[in-house]
Write a protein that holds these residues in place. Structure first.
Motif, mmCIF file in Angstrom:
data_model
loop_
_atom_site.group_PDB
_atom_site.id
_atom_site.type_symbol
_atom_site.label_atom_id
_atom_site.label_comp_id
_atom_site.label_asym_id
_atom_site.label_seq_id
_atom_site.Cartn_x
_atom_site.Cartn_y
_atom_site.Cartn_z
ATOM 1 N N GLU A 112 113.382 116.677 50.079
ATOM 2 C CA GLU A 112 113.508 116.366 48.683
ATOM 3 C C GLU A 112 112.254 116.264 47.783
ATOM 4 O O GLU A 112 111.204 115.445 48.408
ATOM 5 C CB GLU A 112 114.317 115.233 48.736
ATOM 6 N N VAL A 113 112.264 116.545 46.602
ATOM 7 C CA VAL A 113 111.206 116.531 45.899
ATOM 8 C C VAL A 113 110.632 114.943 45.829
ATOM 9 O O VAL A 113 111.317 114.031 45.739
ATOM 10 C CB VAL A 113 111.271 116.893 44.520
ATOM 11 N N GLY A 114 109.282 114.681 45.777
ATOM 12 C CA GLY A 114 109.033 113.370 45.967
ATOM 13 C C GLY A 114 108.732 112.896 47.362
ATOM 14 O O GLY A 114 108.144 111.606 47.472
ATOM 15 N N ARG A 115 109.282 113.315 48.535
ATOM 16 C CA ARG A 115 109.337 112.920 49.819
ATOM 17 C C ARG A 115 108.139 113.554 50.576
ATOM 18 O O ARG A 115 108.205 114.988 50.627
ATOM 19 C CB ARG A 115 110.590 113.133 50.514
ATOM 20 N N PRO A 116 107.278 113.252 51.206
ATOM 21 C CA PRO A 116 106.331 113.978 51.929
ATOM 22 C C PRO A 116 107.155 114.743 53.025
ATOM 23 O O PRO A 116 107.951 114.169 53.638
ATOM 24 C CB PRO A 116 105.183 112.901 52.413
ATOM 25 N N TYR A 117 106.697 115.805 53.511
ATOM 26 C CA TYR A 117 107.191 116.692 54.585
ATOM 27 C C TYR A 117 106.123 117.285 55.326
ATOM 28 O O TYR A 117 104.826 117.403 54.559
ATOM 29 C CB TYR A 117 108.158 117.612 54.160
ATOM 30 N N PRO A 118 106.157 117.575 56.610
ATOM 31 C CA PRO A 118 105.027 118.305 57.370
ATOM 32 C C PRO A 118 104.827 119.726 56.661
ATOM 33 O O PRO A 118 105.669 120.498 56.568
ATOM 34 C CB PRO A 118 105.433 118.024 58.685
ATOM 35 N N LEU A 119 103.627 120.136 56.841
ATOM 36 C CA LEU A 119 103.228 121.416 56.487
ATOM 37 C C LEU A 119 102.616 122.165 57.536
ATOM 38 O O LEU A 119 101.794 121.291 58.179
ATOM 39 C CB LEU A 119 102.160 121.161 55.026
ATOM 40 N N GLY A 120 102.293 123.164 57.503
ATOM 41 C CA GLY A 120 101.562 124.339 58.621
ATOM 42 C C GLY A 120 102.417 125.506 58.665
ATOM 43 O O GLY A 120 103.447 125.693 58.084
ATOM 44 N N THR A 121 101.902 126.296 59.847
ATOM 45 C CA THR A 121 102.267 127.702 59.659
ATOM 46 C C THR A 121 103.240 127.748 60.871
ATOM 47 O O THR A 121 103.104 126.680 61.886
ATOM 48 C CB THR A 121 101.123 128.567 59.928
#
Length: 158
Positions: free
Chosen positions: A42-51
């Protein structure tokens, strides 16, 4: 709608596989396995990034080509995309995990991975890569193809 990765899924009490060929026949059941959330961003909530491995993305797309789960009448638009450019989804995907576990992801999960750099937990990546699409294509309940009919449902048929 945001749910933290690997939290327990509580959105719907029952699960329903819909036959992709007819779009009408469905298998409804109350799962005996625990469902864990994956990719409910959801926009505004952080989430893990990566490949992620390319094979993961390809396999996840292939799963979505054969599985329709908890299809809704309305659609959900990706709120991470600019307005007017957002794809829509109207269902979920289930991926079997360890015994007694299934991962529950929104149908937009592949979009989140490819367009927004979302990196699902490694246990989900491994579970997707372990899916045997050939076995899924051969499962029928009783006369309609359904991918990955869970073990607790199969016992009811015996």
């Amino acid at each position: 709608m945001f749910y933290e990765d690997l939290s327990e899924y509580t959105y719907q009490e029952e699960d329903a596989f819909t036959d992709r060929e007819s779009g009408f026949h469905a298998l409804w059941y109350r799962p005996a396995y625990t469902r864990l959330n994956i990719g409910w961003l959801e926009v505004g909530r952080p989430y893990p990034l990566g490949t992620v491995p390319e094979a993961f993305t390809e396999r996840l797309r292939a799963v979505q080509d054969v599985q329709r789960m908890n299809v809704c009448l309305g659609t959900h638009e990706c709120d991470l995309c600019p307005e007017g450019e957002a794809p829509e989804g109207n269902g979920e995907v289930r991926i079997p995990g360890a015994p007694g576990i299934a991962y529950a992801a929104p149908f937009l999960v592949t979009h989140y991975v490819t367009a927004h750099g979302y990196r699902p937990p490694q246990v989900f990546v491994d579970a997707v890569l372990a899916v045997d699409l050939g076995a899924w294509a051969s499962v029928r309940w009783p006369d309609v193809p359904f991918p990955w009919v869970p073990d607790d449902v199969e016992r009811l048929a015996e």
